[in-house]
Scaffold this motif. Structure first.
Motif, PDB file in Angstrom:
ATOM      1  N   MET A   1       2.700   3.172  -5.245  1.00  0.00           N
ATOM      2  CA  MET A   1       2.098   1.891  -4.404  1.00  0.00           C
ATOM      3  C   MET A   1       1.336   0.796  -5.479  1.00  0.00           C
ATOM      4  O   MET A   1       1.591  -0.177  -5.042  1.00  0.00           O
ATOM      5  CB  MET A   1       1.245   2.449  -3.269  1.00  0.00           C
ATOM      6  CG  MET A   1       0.459   1.391  -2.474  1.00  0.00           C
ATOM      7  SD  MET A   1       1.751   0.762  -1.068  1.00  0.00           S
ATOM      8  CE  MET A   1       2.123  -0.875  -1.723  1.00  0.00           C
TER       9      MET A   1
ATOM     10  N   MET B   1      -1.583   1.241  -7.082  1.00  0.00           N
ATOM     11  CA  MET B   1      -3.057   1.431  -6.850  1.00  0.00           C
ATOM     12  C   MET B   1      -3.493   1.432  -8.601  1.00  0.00           C
ATOM     13  O   MET B   1      -3.419   2.174  -9.167  1.00  0.00           O
ATOM     14  CB  MET B   1      -3.649   2.570  -6.174  1.00  0.00           C
ATOM     15  CG  MET B   1      -3.156   2.767  -4.685  1.00  0.00           C
ATOM     16  SD  MET B   1      -3.221   0.928  -3.904  1.00  0.00           S
ATOM     17  CE  MET B   1      -4.740   1.252  -3.420  1.00  0.00           C
TER      18      MET B   1
ATOM     19  N   MET C   1       2.418   1.900   2.507  1.00  0.00           N
ATOM     20  CA  MET C   1       1.714   3.383   2.318  1.00  0.00           C
ATOM     21  C   MET C   1       0.559   3.689   3.349  1.00  0.00           C
ATOM     22  O   MET C   1      -0.069   3.013   3.659  1.00  0.00           O
ATOM     23  CB  MET C   1       1.000   3.615   0.997  1.00  0.00           C
ATOM     24  CG  MET C   1       0.287   4.775   0.771  1.00  0.00           C
ATOM     25  SD  MET C   1       0.160   5.249  -1.029  1.00  0.00           S
ATOM     26  CE  MET C   1      -0.787   6.707  -0.780  1.00  0.00           C
ATOM     27  N   SER C   2       0.595   4.935   3.803  1.00  0.00           N
ATOM     28  CA  SER C   2      -0.332   5.544   4.779  1.00  0.00           C
ATOM     29  C   SER C   2      -1.287   6.353   4.021  1.00  0.00           C
ATOM     30  O   SER C   2      -0.935   7.184   3.381  1.00  0.00           O
ATOM     31  CB  SER C   2       0.156   6.088   5.790  1.00  0.00           C
ATOM     32  OG  SER C   2      -0.502   7.282   6.209  1.00  0.00           O
ATOM     33  N   PHE C   3      -2.644   5.753   3.892  1.00  0.00           N
ATOM     34  CA  PHE C   3      -3.688   6.448   3.090  1.00  0.00           C
ATOM     35  C   PHE C   3      -4.472   7.570   3.697  1.00  0.00           C
ATOM     36  O   PHE C   3      -4.556   7.568   5.054  1.00  0.00           O
ATOM     37  CB  PHE C   3      -4.588   5.463   2.498  1.00  0.00           C
ATOM     38  CG  PHE C   3      -4.164   4.465   1.613  1.00  0.00           C
ATOM     39  CD1 PHE C   3      -4.245   4.771   0.167  1.00  0.00           C
ATOM     40  CD2 PHE C   3      -3.500   3.346   2.173  1.00  0.00           C
ATOM     41  CE1 PHE C   3      -3.730   3.596  -0.581  1.00  0.00           C
ATOM     42  CE2 PHE C   3      -3.144   2.261   1.529  1.00  0.00           C
ATOM     43  CZ  PHE C   3      -3.137   2.730  -0.087  1.00  0.00           C
TER      44      PHE C   3
ATOM     45  N   PRO D   1      -8.911   5.954   3.740  1.00  0.00           N
ATOM     46  CA  PRO D   1      -8.938   4.679   3.507  1.00  0.00           C
ATOM     47  C   PRO D   1     -10.563   4.113   3.734  1.00  0.00           C
ATOM     48  O   PRO D   1     -11.371   5.114   4.389  1.00  0.00           O
ATOM     49  CB  PRO D   1      -8.198   3.977   4.812  1.00  0.00           C
ATOM     50  CG  PRO D   1      -8.088   4.940   5.784  1.00  0.00           C
ATOM     51  CD  PRO D   1      -7.819   6.230   5.115  1.00  0.00           C
ATOM     52  N   PRO D   2     -10.930   3.248   3.031  1.00  0.00           N
ATOM     53  CA  PRO D   2     -12.216   2.655   3.226  1.00  0.00           C
ATOM     54  C   PRO D   2     -12.437   2.006   4.421  1.00  0.00           C
ATOM     55  O   PRO D   2     -11.736   1.575   5.126  1.00  0.00           O
ATOM     56  CB  PRO D   2     -12.533   1.999   2.096  1.00  0.00           C
ATOM     57  CG  PRO D   2     -11.124   1.351   1.681  1.00  0.00           C
ATOM     58  CD  PRO D   2     -10.232   2.299   2.075  1.00  0.00           C
TER      59      PRO D   2
ATOM     60  N   SER E   1      -4.402   4.606  12.902  1.00  0.00           N
ATOM     61  CA  SER E   1      -4.539   3.194  12.506  1.00  0.00           C
ATOM     62  C   SER E   1      -3.869   3.120  11.358  1.00  0.00           C
ATOM     63  O   SER E   1      -3.103   2.087  11.199  1.00  0.00           O
ATOM     64  CB  SER E   1      -5.997   3.399  12.170  1.00  0.00           C
ATOM     65  OG  SER E   1      -6.130   2.306  11.035  1.00  0.00           O
ATOM     66  N   GLU E   2      -3.541   3.859  10.503  1.00  0.00           N
ATOM     67  CA  GLU E   2      -2.522   3.643   9.189  1.00  0.00           C
ATOM     68  C   GLU E   2      -1.311   3.610   9.735  1.00  0.00           C
ATOM     69  O   GLU E   2      -0.767   2.547   9.386  1.00  0.00           O
ATOM     70  CB  GLU E   2      -2.712   4.871   8.143  1.00  0.00           C
ATOM     71  CG  GLU E   2      -4.022   5.212   7.651  1.00  0.00           C
ATOM     72  CD  GLU E   2      -4.274   3.807   6.569  1.00  0.00           C
ATOM     73  OE1 GLU E   2      -3.575   3.906   5.621  1.00  0.00           O
ATOM     74  OE2 GLU E   2      -5.210   3.327   6.882  1.00  0.00           O
TER      75      GLU E   2
ATOM     76  N   GLN F   1      -0.640   0.249  11.298  1.00  0.00           N
ATOM     77  CA  GLN F   1      -0.553  -0.869  10.085  1.00  0.00           C
ATOM     78  C   GLN F   1       0.668  -0.823   9.542  1.00  0.00           C
ATOM     79  O   GLN F   1       1.394  -1.998   9.378  1.00  0.00           O
ATOM     80  CB  GLN F   1      -1.792  -0.585   9.052  1.00  0.00           C
ATOM     81  CG  GLN F   1      -2.986  -1.006   9.554  1.00  0.00           C
ATOM     82  CD  GLN F   1      -3.984  -0.491   8.510  1.00  0.00           C
ATOM     83  OE1 GLN F   1      -4.223  -0.804   7.228  1.00  0.00           O
ATOM     84  NE2 GLN F   1      -5.166   0.474   8.993  1.00  0.00           N
ATOM     85  N   ILE F   2       1.256   0.409   9.278  1.00  0.00           N
ATOM     86  CA  ILE F   2       2.632   0.214   8.612  1.00  0.00           C
ATOM     87  C   ILE F   2       3.669  -0.068   9.550  1.00  0.00           C
ATOM     88  O   ILE F   2       4.693  -0.891   9.130  1.00  0.00           O
ATOM     89  CB  ILE F   2       3.007   1.865   8.077  1.00  0.00           C
ATOM     90  CG1 ILE F   2       1.808   2.073   7.212  1.00  0.00           C
ATOM     91  CG2 ILE F   2       4.272   1.928   7.780  1.00  0.00           C
ATOM     92  CD1 ILE F   2       2.293   2.657   6.075  1.00  0.00           C
TER      93      ILE F   2
END
Lengths: 387, 266
Positions: free
Chosen positions: B71, B73, B105-107, B110-111, B162-163, B166-167
């Motif tokens: 990804m 990072m 990417m599905s984290f 996530p923050p 939620s991830e 988003q994807i």
């Protein structure tokens, strides 16, 4: 700043002519007003008031049970308003209240009659157009028993770089079971000195929601409005969203006094400096129980600048519940990286986070004002990237 | 290894002949450190369009690091090796460019971003694509949470959904999922699994997946082509993912580790 400053500004001699149609205003001035939340297209509002330099020029209520007058006219009509005029604010508080006491140019008087629930907001604009103008207004808001009203007051200058001084006395009376939402948007100039002096009182079961928004430069702004929750079950919430660019000096706080049982107070502020100096204050004083207060004060330093957060709690009775949280910091790198992994570049990610930071849940803000705020935040981003 | 010109030629071919399988991702001799610590030590991995690859491995073996590195990072420092996406060298590309090229990417963790509503972030993920956020959220049972601040107080399962949402808005070609099933309750498991599969099925010829799973539950819902065990910073035991899972389930990771260590010694 002391009273000697007053000589730099004209406090008389600029009484403009009345305006019959807001559409005749200079389009540039109309835009400046819109940025302060005041829409010269009145369709979405129940009343409009406009004070220009040294005098009221427009005053129009479209709603039964809602009275709006120039304060000077209200004093004449109601024999000096003995129950309301300078009853909460103290003329001897400082040089600025003394100046306001000696120099009354006008301001707005708004009264919502008993039991009247006004759906559309009242809008009021205090506008400074001439260079080196000294403005001194006195506003009085009375929400009678069980009435409801939302007032949006925008303060603006006609050009962003003009010199000026604004002194505004405001007195708020929220009676039994009444509800006042008061949204103040400031859109001053880089060389404008601002000294509002506000005091309010909320009676039994009354609610006062106060929103304050200031995203543009000002030379110097200092205010510390005080609200007394004097009746059982009275509630209030103060939301403030402030940005201090380079050259701005801002000293802003809220003081809430819990004088009755079952009262509740909340102060929430979000401050960003992009180069300016900010003092962000807050005080909740609890004198009666049971009562509760919470103060939340968050600051973000983007680039240079100073944020000095001073949250204060003063409990004066056993059983009181007061709390606060304060934080001054930066944007977390982790948050930027998360958004970048979604396809936002660094600038987009930063502005998205800043927008979120400023997004306190401001109650009942009209859609149009929200859009105005959005565009102001966008502008902030561009200014930052330009710097 | 294929000569480099091969990739270029191949790329030209795919632009002319849509629907034909091509190399989606090529990871070559990847070495990665995090905070100075060596995590990945010579990863080689090729994923073709239409393929779904599953990564197994004990905790701390570097599975997440591999996805994070693909990804882009910034915490993950590449000390050696290359990453090619659809033939293009993205080794130096920042994460947002990779996202725009089609990696999503599905984290795992996530923050929280206060004040940023989930709805708004989903819209940002969609970028210029028109998506109906509400009906998309409906498919992963997340409509009621759209107006919450992103990740603020989300449960483990809510983070996963939620991830995923988003994807789904982002519609990437290469989908990277880091333990998509962990923390998801049984009611939502099928929903999550089916949503991932339908993302992979969106267009088989231009989509691929790389999925980390610890428990293997997700294999009940998705069609996986290839499996690996990530161990000691390298990919091992290329196999049918179901066989790997069966093996791990019956013998446990400890046996797996013992066997791999033995293989290393010999």
């Amino acid at each position: 700043m002391s009273g000697t400053q007053f000589t730099r500004f004209f406090f008389d001699g600029l009484t403009p002519e009345k305006i019959t149609d807001l559409a005749n205003l200079d389009p540039k001035d109309r835009d400046r007003m819109l940025m302060a939340g005041v829409d010269t297209d009145e369709a979405g509002h129940s009343a409009t008031f406009l004070h220009l330099d040294h005098g009221g020029v427009y005053c129009n209520s479209m709603q039964d049970g809602l009275e709006i007058l120039d304060t000077k006219d209200a004093l004449e009509k109601y024999n000096g308003l003995p129950d309301y005029f300078w009853k909460l604010a103290d003329p001897d508080q400082d040089d600025f209240t003394r100046k306001a006491f000696a120099t009354l140019q006008g301001g707005y008087f708004v009264r919502a009659d008993r039991g009247v629930k006004i759906r559309k907001p009242v809008q009021s604009c205090l506008f400074m157009k001439a260079d080196h103008v000294g403005q001194s207004v006195h506003n009085i808001v009375i929400v009678e028993e069980n009435a409801e009203v939302h007032i949006i007051t925008g303060c603006a200058t006609s050009r962003p770089v003009q010199h000026g001084m604004h002194i505004g006395i405001s007195e708020f009376y929220v009676k039994k079971g009444a509800r006042l939402t008061f949204t103040m948007v400031h859109n001053w100039g880089e060389n404008v000195v601002v000294r509002p002096r506000s005091v309010g009182v909320v009676e039994e079961g009354g609610v006062f929601l106060n929103n304050y928004i200031m995203l543009n430069p000002v030379q110097s702004l200092q205010m510390y409005p005080t609200l007394y929750l004097n009746g059982r079950g009275a509630r209030c919430r103060f939301n403030s969203v402030m940005v201090a660019p380079q050259g701005s000096y801002i000293d802003v706080g809220n003081r809430i006094i819990l004088n009755a049982p079952d009262t509740r107070a909340e102060i929430i502020s979000r401050s960003i400096t992009t180069g300016g100096t900010m003092f962000v204050r807050g005080l909740i004083q609890g004198n009666a129980v049971p009562s509760r207060g919470h103060l939340e004060c968050k600051g973000l330093i983007l680039g240079k600048g100073i944020i000095h957060a001073i949250p204060e709690l003063e409990g004066r009775a056993e059983g009181i519940e007061l709390s606060h949280e304060a934080a001054v910091g930066k944007i977390a790198q982790e948050e930027i990286e998360y958004l970048m992994a979604r396809g936002l570049d660094e600038e987009e990610a930063t502005s998205t986070i800043v927008r979120g930071f400023l997004n306190v849940d401001i109650i009942g803000l009209p859609e149009q004002l929200k859009n105005t705020l959005d565009s102001m935040i966008d502008q902030l981003r561009h200014e930052k990237s330009a710097a | 290894m294929r000569p480099s010109h091969y990739i270029i030629l191949y790329n030209i071919r795919i632009s002319d002949q849509r629907g034909k399988k091509y190399t989606m991702l090529e990871v070559k001799d990847l070495h990665v450190t995090v905070g100075g610590r060596r995590i990945l030590q010579g990863i080689n991995l090729t994923i073709n369009a239409g393929e779904t690859v599953v990564l197994f491995g004990p905790n701390g073996s570097g599975k997440t690091s591999l996805l994070m590195t693909i990804m882009g990072m910034p915490e993950y420092t590449l000390t050696k090796g290359k990453i090619l996406f659809k033939g293009q060298d993205i080794t130096e590309a920042p994460s947002y460019e990779r996202a725009r090229l089609g990696i999503g990417m599905s984290f795992q963790r996530p923050p929280t971003i206060h004040g940023l509503k989930t709805r708004r972030l989903v819209a940002l993920c969609a970028r210029n694509k028109a998506v109906d956020i509400d009906s998309l959220a409906e498919t992963v049972n997340f409509r009621d949470q759209l107006d919450r601040d992103i990740n603020a107080g989300f449960s483990g399962g809510e983070i996963k959904r939620s991830e995923l949402l988003q994807i789904m808005a982002q519609q990437p070609d290469l989908l990277l999922f880091d333990e998509p099933e962990s923390g998801v309750d049984l009611d939502n498991m099928a929903l999550v699994g089916q949503s991932i599969q339908s993302l992979l099925d969106r267009d088989r010829s231009t989509t691929a997946g790389l999925i980390i799973t610890h428990t293997g539950y997700i294999l009940d819902y998705i069609k996986a082509d290839q499996g690996y065990i990530l161990f000691d910073g390298t990919l091992r035991c290329r196999e049918n993912p179901r066989l790997i899972l069966e093996h791990i389930r019956s013998k446990g990771y400890s046996e797996c580790v013992r066997c791999l260590q033995e293989a290393k010694v010999s």
